[in-house]
Design a protein around this motif. Structure first.
Motif, PDB file in Angstrom:
ATOM      1  N   SER A 179      -5.136 -11.136  -7.067  1.00 23.82           N
ATOM      2  CA  SER A 179      -5.279  -9.843  -6.311  1.00 23.82           C
ATOM      3  C   SER A 179      -7.100 -10.626  -5.434  1.00 23.82           C
ATOM      4  O   SER A 179      -7.198 -10.864  -3.970  1.00 23.82           O
ATOM      5  CB  SER A 179      -6.176  -8.575  -6.463  1.00 23.82           C
ATOM      6  OG  SER A 179      -4.636  -7.887  -6.363  1.00 23.82           O
ATOM      7  N   GLU A 188      -3.279  -4.720   7.733  1.00 22.60           N
ATOM      8  CA  GLU A 188      -1.882  -4.357   6.044  1.00 22.60           C
ATOM      9  C   GLU A 188      -1.911  -6.134   5.526  1.00 22.60           C
ATOM     10  O   GLU A 188      -2.630  -6.919   6.519  1.00 22.60           O
ATOM     11  CB  GLU A 188      -0.949  -4.541   7.878  1.00 22.60           C
ATOM     12  CG  GLU A 188      -0.901  -2.919   8.208  1.00 22.60           C
ATOM     13  CD  GLU A 188       0.422  -2.976   9.050  1.00 22.60           C
ATOM     14  OE1 GLU A 188       0.315  -3.348   9.721  1.00 22.60           O
ATOM     15  OE2 GLU A 188       0.136  -1.887   9.753  1.00 22.60           O
ATOM     16  N   ASP A 244      -2.066   2.707  -2.423  1.00 24.94           N
ATOM     17  CA  ASP A 244      -1.026   1.615  -2.423  1.00 24.94           C
ATOM     18  C   ASP A 244      -1.150  -0.260  -1.787  1.00 24.94           C
ATOM     19  O   ASP A 244      -0.542  -0.696  -1.879  1.00 24.94           O
ATOM     20  CB  ASP A 244      -0.860   2.599  -0.810  1.00 24.94           C
ATOM     21  CG  ASP A 244      -1.986   2.071   0.194  1.00 24.94           C
ATOM     22  OD1 ASP A 244      -2.559   1.467   0.871  1.00 24.94           O
ATOM     23  OD2 ASP A 244      -1.921   2.677   1.439  1.00 24.94           O
ATOM     24  N   GLY A 245      -2.126  -0.191  -2.138  1.00 27.23           N
ATOM     25  CA  GLY A 245      -2.715  -1.291  -2.261  1.00 27.23           C
ATOM     26  C   GLY A 245      -3.285  -2.265  -1.228  1.00 27.23           C
ATOM     27  O   GLY A 245      -3.616  -3.276  -0.988  1.00 27.23           O
ATOM     28  N   HIS A 246      -3.353  -1.156   0.365  1.00 27.84           N
ATOM     29  CA  HIS A 246      -3.774  -1.752   1.541  1.00 27.84           C
ATOM     30  C   HIS A 246      -5.382  -1.678   1.457  1.00 27.84           C
ATOM     31  O   HIS A 246      -5.878  -0.753   1.802  1.00 27.84           O
ATOM     32  CB  HIS A 246      -3.063  -1.031   2.530  1.00 27.84           C
ATOM     33  CG  HIS A 246      -1.434  -1.549   2.632  1.00 27.84           C
ATOM     34  ND1 HIS A 246      -1.128  -3.189   2.732  1.00 27.84           N
ATOM     35  CD2 HIS A 246      -0.094  -0.857   2.246  1.00 27.84           C
ATOM     36  CE1 HIS A 246      -0.016  -3.230   2.425  1.00 27.84           C
ATOM     37  NE2 HIS A 246       0.761  -1.672   1.919  1.00 27.84           N
ATOM     38  N   ARG A 301      -0.704  -6.854  -0.754  1.00 29.45           N
ATOM     39  CA  ARG A 301      -1.436  -5.563  -1.790  1.00 29.45           C
ATOM     40  C   ARG A 301      -1.997  -6.107  -2.912  1.00 29.45           C
ATOM     41  O   ARG A 301      -1.616  -7.386  -3.352  1.00 29.45           O
ATOM     42  CB  ARG A 301      -0.157  -5.069  -2.300  1.00 29.45           C
ATOM     43  CG  ARG A 301       0.934  -3.830  -0.774  1.00 29.45           C
ATOM     44  CD  ARG A 301       1.450  -3.341  -1.380  1.00 29.45           C
ATOM     45  NE  ARG A 301       2.549  -2.907  -0.404  1.00 29.45           N
ATOM     46  CZ  ARG A 301       3.431  -1.745  -0.291  1.00 29.45           C
ATOM     47  NH1 ARG A 301       3.203  -0.594  -1.587  1.00 29.45           N
ATOM     48  NH2 ARG A 301       3.581  -0.748   0.218  1.00 29.45           N
TER      49      ARG A 301
END
Length: 326
Positions: free
Chosen positions: A201, A224, A251-253, A227
């Motif tokens: 990340s 978008e 949700d990682g967004h 993630r």
């Protein structure tokens, strides 16, 4: 007076926001692109804090009930007066009965309409800004609708003299203080929880592109793309957030918080957009892409100082021009 003949997608009254009330849980609101808002006011001879109209993507149809001096700054939504194209980032004189319309959003997503005297709506907690979700401030706490009529504030003697002289546009030599890009590189400082994210990340945030989701608004831009995830799941205590904080929900967004952001948030913050690049963020349309580039706090502060210096210089030049006219 301004008469709204057609509402557009979302047009609201905004100024520089409510300050001093976030500790009570009151949203700051204000212009999403504060630089465009400030510059539009300067061009028409207003204080930078005067209320403007923030026009989003699809513009309204506005009829002017009196002669007026206006400026349109920010996103280029193809403005026209009585069918004739007008320039952005300029002072424009408008005659009684003229109609302002908009076309397709060419560059940017939000245009700011300033009028000499400012938009005259009641102050709510020291601000004329509209907070749409709570229905406070602005014009009846909502976006403008067909049939609305907006009062204009008292013009100064200088503005009145310019109106009487029918002053024409003479600002072609001015360069706007910001430039908008279709795929901007946004400078970002690592956030308070940056080290809690996993190695992938931390790499992706600076090396991969993200796109603005259609599920975005004045509260925040949902992104978008790749993630992002924490190294180890963690429960965080809610803490203060700022304009440009980049939160990452489960949700990682990522979500970039904007003018109508909440006052606190419990999602981990991977970054903070440098203030100098907030105008670039605010002018992105759904579907447009952006990338992030790391910047140090010291460098971000220096870039903001340079922007403010350029605005001060432009302000001085505009004031000199006004003195020449009047």
């Amino acid at each position: 007076m301004l008469k709204i003949r057609k509402s557009g997608l979302q047009t609201s009254v905004q100024d520089l926001g409510r300050t001093g009330f976030q500790k009570y849980g009151v949203i700051a609101s204000g212009a999403t692109d504060p630089v465009a808002h400030r510059f539009a006011n300067l061009l028409v001879g207003n204080e930078e804090t005067a209320a403007t109209l923030e026009i989003t993507l699809i513009g309204p149809v506005i009829e002017f009930a009196e002669d007026a001096i206006i400026a349109l700054c920010g996103g280029d939504l193809e403005p026209k007066i009585d069918g004739l194209a007008v320039k952005m980032w300029r002072m424009i004189t408008v005659a009684k009965g003229n109609t302002l319309t908009f076309g397709e959003p060419r560059i940017g997503a939000r245009c700011y309409l300033a009028i000499a005297g400012g938009i005259d709506v009641p102050l709510v907690m020291g601000s004329r800004s509209t907070y749409l979700r709570a229905g406070i401030g602005g014009f009846r706490g909502r976006a403008l609708e067909k049939g609305d009529e907006l009062a204009v504030g008292q013009v100064t003697p200088q503005q009145q003299k310019a109106l009487q002289q029918n002053t024409k546009n003479e600002f072609d030599w001015l360069v706007p203080p910001v430039r908008y890009f279709s795929e901007p590189v946004i400078r970002m400082m690592p956030g308070r929880q940056f080290d809690l994210f996993d190695a992938d990340s931390k790499k992706r945030i600076f090396h991969e592109a993200f796109a603005v989701s259609s599920a975005s608004d004045r509260m925040g831009y949902r992104l978008e793309g790749p993630r992002l995830a924490l190294e180890t799941p963690a429960e965080l205590i809610s803490e203060a957030v700022a304009f440009g904080s980049i939160q990452v929900p489960a949700d990682g967004h990522p979500i970039i918080l904007l003018a109508d952001r909440q006052t606190t948030g419990g999602y981990p913050k991977i970054g903070q957009v440098a203030s100098v690049d907030l105008p670039l963020i605010s002018q992105l349309k759904p579907g447009q892409q952006l990338r992030f580039k790391e910047i140090s706090l010291a460098d971000a502060q220096q870039r903001l100082i340079e922007l403010e210096q350029s605005i001060r210089e432009l302000k001085a030049a505009i004031q000199l021009k006004w003195e020449e006219w009047t």
